[in-house]
Motif scaffolding. Sequence first.
Motif, PDB file in Angstrom:
ATOM      1  N   GLN A 332       0.846  -1.194   0.000  1.00 43.21           N
ATOM      2  CA  GLN A 332       0.000   0.000   0.000  1.00 43.21           C
ATOM      3  C   GLN A 332       0.879   1.241   0.000  1.00 43.21           C
ATOM      4  OE1 GLN A 332      -3.569   0.054   2.539  1.00 43.21           O
ATOM      5  NE2 GLN A 332      -2.866   2.008   3.353  1.00 43.21           N
ATOM      6  N   TYR A 333       0.494   2.228  -0.824  1.00 43.83           N
ATOM      7  CA  TYR A 333       1.272   3.461  -0.901  1.00 43.83           C
ATOM      8  C   TYR A 333       0.356   4.616  -1.294  1.00 43.83           C
ATOM      9  CZ  TYR A 333       1.104   3.352  -6.031  1.00 43.83           C
ATOM     10  OH  TYR A 333       0.675   3.370  -7.334  1.00 43.83           O
ATOM     11  N   SER A 334       0.877   5.846  -1.209  1.00 42.34           N
ATOM     12  CA  SER A 334       0.141   7.044  -1.609  1.00 42.34           C
ATOM     13  C   SER A 334       0.974   7.870  -2.562  1.00 42.34           C
ATOM     14  CB  SER A 334      -0.229   7.895  -0.386  1.00 42.34           C
ATOM     15  OG  SER A 334      -1.195   7.255   0.411  1.00 42.34           O
ATOM     16  N   SER A 335       0.295   8.621  -3.439  1.00 40.15           N
ATOM     17  CA  SER A 335       0.969   9.534  -4.343  1.00 40.15           C
ATOM     18  C   SER A 335       0.042  10.713  -4.622  1.00 40.15           C
ATOM     19  CB  SER A 335       1.356   8.815  -5.645  1.00 40.15           C
ATOM     20  OG  SER A 335       2.221   9.621  -6.416  1.00 40.15           O
ATOM     21  N   HIS A 336       0.490  11.619  -5.510  1.00 39.83           N
ATOM     22  CA  HIS A 336      -0.255  12.842  -5.788  1.00 39.83           C
ATOM     23  C   HIS A 336      -0.367  13.080  -7.284  1.00 39.83           C
ATOM     24  CE1 HIS A 336       1.631  13.426  -1.798  1.00 39.83           C
ATOM     25  NE2 HIS A 336       0.492  14.017  -1.494  1.00 39.83           N
ATOM     26  N   VAL A 337      -1.377  13.880  -7.666  1.00 40.98           N
ATOM     27  CA  VAL A 337      -1.557  14.280  -9.053  1.00 40.98           C
ATOM     28  C   VAL A 337      -2.173  15.673  -9.065  1.00 40.98           C
ATOM     29  CG1 VAL A 337      -3.871  13.261  -9.236  1.00 40.98           C
ATOM     30  CG2 VAL A 337      -2.493  13.583 -11.294  1.00 40.98           C
ATOM     31  N   SER A 338      -1.846  16.460 -10.082  1.00 43.70           N
ATOM     32  CA  SER A 338      -2.408  17.807 -10.220  1.00 43.70           C
ATOM     33  C   SER A 338      -2.970  17.989 -11.616  1.00 43.70           C
ATOM     34  CB  SER A 338      -1.336  18.868  -9.940  1.00 43.70           C
ATOM     35  OG  SER A 338      -0.311  18.824 -10.917  1.00 43.70           O
ATOM     36  N   LEU A 339      -4.020  18.815 -11.727  1.00 41.05           N
ATOM     37  CA  LEU A 339      -4.653  19.149 -12.994  1.00 41.05           C
ATOM     38  C   LEU A 339      -4.896  20.654 -13.052  1.00 41.05           C
ATOM     39  CD1 LEU A 339      -7.466  16.414 -13.237  1.00 41.05           C
ATOM     40  CD2 LEU A 339      -5.198  16.342 -14.303  1.00 41.05           C
ATOM     41  N   GLN A 340      -4.937  21.187 -14.239  1.00 39.61           N
ATOM     42  CA  GLN A 340      -5.310  22.583 -14.421  1.00 39.61           C
ATOM     43  C   GLN A 340      -6.788  22.681 -14.767  1.00 39.61           C
ATOM     44  OE1 GLN A 340      -2.434  24.147 -17.263  1.00 39.61           O
ATOM     45  NE2 GLN A 340      -1.181  24.922 -15.581  1.00 39.61           N
ATOM     46  N   ALA A 341      -7.571  21.880 -14.109  1.00 37.17           N
ATOM     47  CA  ALA A 341      -9.024  21.853 -14.261  1.00 37.17           C
ATOM     48  C   ALA A 341      -9.605  21.302 -12.963  1.00 37.17           C
ATOM     49  CB  ALA A 341      -9.433  20.983 -15.446  1.00 37.17           C
ATOM     50  N   PRO A 342     -10.849  21.662 -12.638  1.00 33.85           N
ATOM     51  CA  PRO A 342     -11.419  21.240 -11.344  1.00 33.85           C
ATOM     52  C   PRO A 342     -11.807  19.768 -11.275  1.00 33.85           C
ATOM     53  CG  PRO A 342     -13.024  22.498 -12.605  1.00 33.85           C
ATOM     54  CD  PRO A 342     -11.728  22.594 -13.353  1.00 33.85           C
ATOM     55  N   SER A 343     -11.709  19.039 -12.380  1.00 37.91           N
ATOM     56  CA  SER A 343     -12.048  17.621 -12.324  1.00 37.91           C
ATOM     57  C   SER A 343     -11.357  16.875 -13.457  1.00 37.91           C
ATOM     58  CB  SER A 343     -13.567  17.401 -12.397  1.00 37.91           C
ATOM     59  OG  SER A 343     -14.066  17.841 -13.643  1.00 37.91           O
ATOM     60  N   GLY A 344     -11.357  15.557 -13.335  1.00 36.55           N
ATOM     61  CA  GLY A 344     -10.747  14.704 -14.343  1.00 36.55           C
ATOM     62  C   GLY A 344     -10.914  13.252 -13.956  1.00 36.55           C
ATOM     63  N   HIS A 345     -10.168  12.383 -14.625  1.00 39.11           N
ATOM     64  CA  HIS A 345     -10.204  10.951 -14.343  1.00 39.11           C
ATOM     65  C   HIS A 345      -8.798  10.373 -14.463  1.00 39.11           C
ATOM     66  CE1 HIS A 345     -14.440  11.666 -15.554  1.00 39.11           C
ATOM     67  NE2 HIS A 345     -14.695  10.745 -14.644  1.00 39.11           N
ATOM     68  N   MET A 346      -8.575   9.267 -13.762  1.00 43.18           N
ATOM     69  CA  MET A 346      -7.332   8.511 -13.892  1.00 43.18           C
ATOM     70  C   MET A 346      -7.653   7.029 -14.027  1.00 43.18           C
ATOM     71  SD  MET A 346      -4.691  10.226 -11.110  1.00 43.18           S
ATOM     72  CE  MET A 346      -3.391   9.048 -11.505  1.00 43.18           C
ATOM     73  N   TRP A 347      -6.847   6.330 -14.783  1.00 44.78           N
ATOM     74  CA  TRP A 347      -6.926   4.879 -14.889  1.00 44.78           C
ATOM     75  C   TRP A 347      -5.591   4.379 -15.439  1.00 44.78           C
ATOM     76  CZ3 TRP A 347      -8.916   8.306 -18.303  1.00 44.78           C
ATOM     77  CH2 TRP A 347      -8.609   8.157 -19.661  1.00 44.78           C
TER      78      TRP A 347
END
Length: 384
Positions: A332-347
Amino acid sequence: MAACALRRALLSSVSTYSRKHTHRILSFAEASSRFDVYKPQQTCHVCGLFGSGQQRRFMSSRNRPEGKILETVGVFEAVKQHGKYETGQLFLHSVFGYRGIVLFPWHARLYDRDVTPPMSDSKPEPPGTHGSKEVKGKTHTYYQVLIDTRDCPHIVSLRPEAVTFLANHDDSRALYAIPRYGDTLVQRLDYVSHEDILPYYSTEQIPIQHELFERFLMYNPTKSPPFTARDTLKAWQEKNHPWLELSDVHRETTENIRVTVIPFYMGMREAQNSHVYWWRYCIRLENLGNEVVQLRERHWRIFSLSGTLETVRGRGVVGREPVLSKEQPAFQYSSHVSLQAPSGHMWGTFRIERTDGSHFDVRIPPFSLESNKDDKAPPAGYTF
């Protein structure tokens, strides 16, 4: 190794445990981080686990260093099939094997792609993901818990949560760990699913070693469980609620490798006349089979509401290429992501290698990155 022993021995007994059964004594060898359950004086006549006159130990502690003595930890309690565990409940983690105590519950929506849903009340897939199946979400209980500091050196497959948020600072990428209690950074936190709780009872007034145990909880033998929340815990929860709360949990299994994702919104920063939105995500990989495998690569697809689609490839995760085996079945681990928009998706996918050198891809369930309407700011009075 502790997790393996727990899974193979404890789960089989605890899952069939009832009040008709005789309590089993739980012991712990600190040197090896192994848990032992000893057969009580009386044979259980309901499940027939032990024959008359047998003195066998239910769980072995093989490879324990010579001269190390098992110490009694407590007595197992019945697993709750319905309802939730209360603040102050002592438990063992059924996968990672550590001792912990429940601070408070969270109610999340679990989107399990391993369950075939009806046509209604399903969550549509984001554009461009690897499947077209809609997934129904159902309410599921998770718990914010403290981890016993004595067990942390032994759970190498778990990176306990250091919750993060964005601070008011000129550096637009500055991330700061919270929550704090006074000048103390609260570490060794975890989010635990209801089914991962193996509850037990202890007569010790301080059964868990953590720097904030006595500040958050008080011993009250008239209550069950006998540890109740202090006002400081309630105030801490209320103050840090925006960074601690989880809302969605996503899960999918590929070839006996289950991936669970929990995303958290962290906040928005202004940088170069634009807004940058940040999220944290916690991922758990779990080997449900018997084959030893190793995570070799990650492949992410990140879609932003602004219309951009980013691809990220790399070796391992957080600098590791974890091996998933019967002895260490999860990571188990944690990470981060940033977007220049208020929403999005990851897969995406994880590339997994078998012992014979062959590979297969494990799907990472698609999950939404949603910001809050009322953007969060760090609590007033915080210093860094």
